[in-house]
Design an enzyme around this catalytic site. Structure first.
Site, PDB file in Angstrom:
ATOM      1  N   SER A   1      10.961   1.094  11.572  1.00 38.65           N
ATOM      2  CA  SER A   1      10.929   2.034  10.454  1.00 38.65           C
ATOM      3  C   SER A   1      11.650   1.534   9.194  1.00 38.65           C
ATOM      4  O   SER A   1      11.230   1.894   8.083  1.00 38.65           O
ATOM      5  CB  SER A   1      11.480   3.396  10.891  1.00 38.65           C
ATOM      6  OG  SER A   1      12.780   3.277  11.404  1.00 38.65           O
TER       7      SER A   1
ATOM      8  N   ARG B   1     -21.879   6.577  -5.715  1.00 34.19           N
ATOM      9  CA  ARG B   1     -22.455   7.872  -6.096  1.00 34.19           C
ATOM     10  C   ARG B   1     -22.302   8.114  -7.595  1.00 34.19           C
ATOM     11  O   ARG B   1     -23.123   8.789  -8.202  1.00 34.19           O
ATOM     12  CB  ARG B   1     -21.757   9.009  -5.342  1.00 34.19           C
ATOM     13  CG  ARG B   1     -21.920   8.979  -3.840  1.00 34.19           C
ATOM     14  CD  ARG B   1     -21.233  10.176  -3.214  1.00 34.19           C
ATOM     15  NE  ARG B   1     -21.900  11.420  -3.610  1.00 34.19           N
ATOM     16  CZ  ARG B   1     -21.376  12.628  -3.414  1.00 34.19           C
ATOM     17  NH1 ARG B   1     -20.173  12.753  -2.854  1.00 34.19           N
ATOM     18  NH2 ARG B   1     -22.034  13.717  -3.795  1.00 34.19           N
TER      19      ARG B   1
ATOM     20  N   GLU C   1     -14.406   1.974  -5.257  1.00 36.25           N
ATOM     21  CA  GLU C   1     -15.489   2.174  -6.214  1.00 36.25           C
ATOM     22  C   GLU C   1     -16.604   3.002  -5.568  1.00 36.25           C
ATOM     23  O   GLU C   1     -16.930   2.799  -4.399  1.00 36.25           O
ATOM     24  CB  GLU C   1     -16.001   0.784  -6.603  1.00 36.25           C
ATOM     25  CG  GLU C   1     -17.146   0.717  -7.548  1.00 36.25           C
ATOM     26  CD  GLU C   1     -17.509  -0.737  -7.844  1.00 36.25           C
ATOM     27  OE1 GLU C   1     -18.633  -0.951  -8.306  1.00 36.25           O
ATOM     28  OE2 GLU C   1     -16.678  -1.645  -7.608  1.00 36.25           O
TER      29      GLU C   1
ATOM     30  N   ARG D   1      -5.549  -9.857  11.334  1.00 39.32           N
ATOM     31  CA  ARG D   1      -6.594 -10.373  10.455  1.00 39.32           C
ATOM     32  C   ARG D   1      -6.329 -11.785   9.942  1.00 39.32           C
ATOM     33  O   ARG D   1      -6.981 -12.235   9.007  1.00 39.32           O
ATOM     34  CB  ARG D   1      -6.790  -9.409   9.279  1.00 39.32           C
ATOM     35  CG  ARG D   1      -7.278  -8.033   9.708  1.00 39.32           C
ATOM     36  CD  ARG D   1      -8.638  -8.085  10.405  1.00 39.32           C
ATOM     37  NE  ARG D   1      -9.129  -6.726  10.718  1.00 39.32           N
ATOM     38  CZ  ARG D   1     -10.295  -6.485  11.273  1.00 39.32           C
ATOM     39  NH1 ARG D   1     -11.119  -7.473  11.581  1.00 39.32           N
ATOM     40  NH2 ARG D   1     -10.676  -5.241  11.529  1.00 39.32           N
TER      41      ARG D   1
ATOM     42  N   HIS E   1      -8.252  -0.015   9.746  1.00 36.93           N
ATOM     43  CA  HIS E   1      -6.785   0.011   9.782  1.00 36.93           C
ATOM     44  C   HIS E   1      -6.317   1.294   9.106  1.00 36.93           C
ATOM     45  O   HIS E   1      -6.292   1.397   7.889  1.00 36.93           O
ATOM     46  CB  HIS E   1      -6.217  -1.216   9.077  1.00 36.93           C
ATOM     47  CG  HIS E   1      -6.592  -2.506   9.719  1.00 36.93           C
ATOM     48  ND1 HIS E   1      -5.843  -3.095  10.713  1.00 36.93           N
ATOM     49  CD2 HIS E   1      -7.664  -3.304   9.547  1.00 36.93           C
ATOM     50  CE1 HIS E   1      -6.435  -4.210  11.109  1.00 36.93           C
ATOM     51  NE2 HIS E   1      -7.543  -4.359  10.415  1.00 36.93           N
TER      52      HIS E   1
ATOM     53  N   ASN F   1       2.765  -0.273   3.072  1.00 38.24           N
ATOM     54  CA  ASN F   1       4.152  -0.732   3.167  1.00 38.24           C
ATOM     55  C   ASN F   1       4.206  -2.012   4.004  1.00 38.24           C
ATOM     56  O   ASN F   1       3.215  -2.418   4.621  1.00 38.24           O
ATOM     57  CB  ASN F   1       5.073   0.367   3.734  1.00 38.24           C
ATOM     58  CG  ASN F   1       4.730   0.760   5.156  1.00 38.24           C
ATOM     59  OD1 ASN F   1       4.611  -0.080   6.044  1.00 38.24           O
ATOM     60  ND2 ASN F   1       4.567   2.069   5.392  1.00 38.24           N
ATOM     61  N   ALA F   2       5.362  -2.648   4.031  1.00 39.53           N
ATOM     62  CA  ALA F   2       5.468  -3.963   4.656  1.00 39.53           C
ATOM     63  C   ALA F   2       5.217  -3.918   6.158  1.00 39.53           C
ATOM     64  O   ALA F   2       4.635  -4.856   6.723  1.00 39.53           O
ATOM     65  CB  ALA F   2       6.847  -4.572   4.372  1.00 39.53           C
TER      66      ALA F   2
ATOM     67  N   GLU G   1     -14.276  -3.263   7.524  1.00 40.01           N
ATOM     68  CA  GLU G   1     -13.273  -3.766   8.459  1.00 40.01           C
ATOM     69  C   GLU G   1     -11.869  -3.345   8.023  1.00 40.01           C
ATOM     70  O   GLU G   1     -11.025  -3.011   8.862  1.00 40.01           O
ATOM     71  CB  GLU G   1     -13.365  -5.291   8.560  1.00 40.01           C
ATOM     72  CG  GLU G   1     -14.627  -5.777   9.261  1.00 40.01           C
ATOM     73  CD  GLU G   1     -14.445  -7.154   9.865  1.00 40.01           C
ATOM     74  OE1 GLU G   1     -13.685  -7.973   9.320  1.00 40.01           O
ATOM     75  OE2 GLU G   1     -15.066  -7.400  10.907  1.00 40.01           O
TER      76      GLU G   1
END
Length: 271
Positions: free
Chosen positions: A95, A130, A127, A225, A119, A214-215, A115
């Site tokens: 945390s 519509r 973007e 990834r 997460h 956040n980190a 992809e």
């Protein structure tokens, strides 16, 4: 031999788009010329992230209000703080790594964003097809993109394709994108709503979005990834999202160098 292959594939990739099949179609003729790219673009828009953010968040557990001055001052972390950050990372006290924020702007083909959004640890704004007419910018794999998957799910590698396979990928990707965008333009010209017309566009079309994270969540994303030999668990990312992840890591690292070093030293496992 490799340089010859790359030269031949690049010649195909840089060739003009296929001639429109509907030269007599005014809507197709008026459509902007398709653009083909093989890159992914990431920019750091803003950040509030430093190693010192980890320190005051961790030390409040033992020092309480005594941490307020350090937190407000934003005092930089020093090498003396490296041990605490490494301890938190190693023992997965996660945390304290959440009290920071990074906002990235990403341009990538839509299949990369699908992809990303698996997460559920970031805020996304993308973007909208519509509300605006989508631009004819499409992804075509570059000559360095490996094409052949060898092995079974969970244990596979990608190998180089042949010149002919690269040429086929480039030609088919460009042809389908060009024809799809002409269909899109014909429907728009006929008064069809953007949200309906966009259904014919391929996943290779580029979109853009902001990602705020956040980190701690970023480290989780990077562990899944990116592919690293020194990672404590194997990962098999698709190359195109790995290209985005590598850029995000490169932008984050100088902001939190002690945190990044501990992440790397502890097997790239998010705390």
């Amino acid at each position: 031999m490799r340089s010859v292959v790359l030269a031949r594939v690049k010649a195909v990739s840089d060739a003009p788009a296929p001639a429109a099949s509907s030269a007599s179609d005014p809507a197709a003729a008026a459509a902007p010329e398709p653009v083909f790219r093989s890159d992914v673009k990431v920019e750091l828009v803003r950040s509030s992230a430093s190693d010192s953010d980890v320190l005051f968040a961790a030390r409040v557990s033992t020092q309480g209000e005594k941490t307020l001055d350090a937190a407000a001052a934003g005092t930089e972390a020093t090498d003396r703080d490296r041990g605490l950050i490494n301890y938190l990372m190693r023992d997965r006290h996660g945390s304290p790594f959440e009290h920071n924020s990074l906002t990235f702007y990403v341009q990538a083909p839509i299949f990369v964003f699908r992809e990303f959004m698996r997460h559920r640890m970031a805020s996304y704004n993308e973007e909208s097809g519509r509300y605006r007419e989508l631009r004819p910018v499409f992804y075509v794999p570059g000559p360095e993109r490996r094409l052949i998957q060898v092995g079974k799910p969970g244990a596979y590698v990608f190998e180089e394709g042949t010149v002919e396979q690269h040429e086929l990928v480039v030609a088919e990707s460009r042809r389908v994108a060009t024809e799809a965008y002409e269909s899109y333009q014909r429907m728009l010209a006929a008064g069809i709503a953007r949200e309906v017309a966009r259904a014919v566009l391929p996943l290779s079309i580029y979109s853009s979005m902001y990602v705020t994270v956040n980190a701690r969540s970023l480290m989780n994303f990077l562990s899944l990834r990116t592919k690293h030999e020194d990672s404590h668990f194997p990962s098999f990312p698709q190359r195109e999202i790995e290209m985005a992840a590598e850029q995000m890591e490169g932008l984050w690292q100088p902001l939190m160098p002690l945190t990044h070093a501990a992440f790397q030293a502890n097997g790239r496992v998010a705390p």
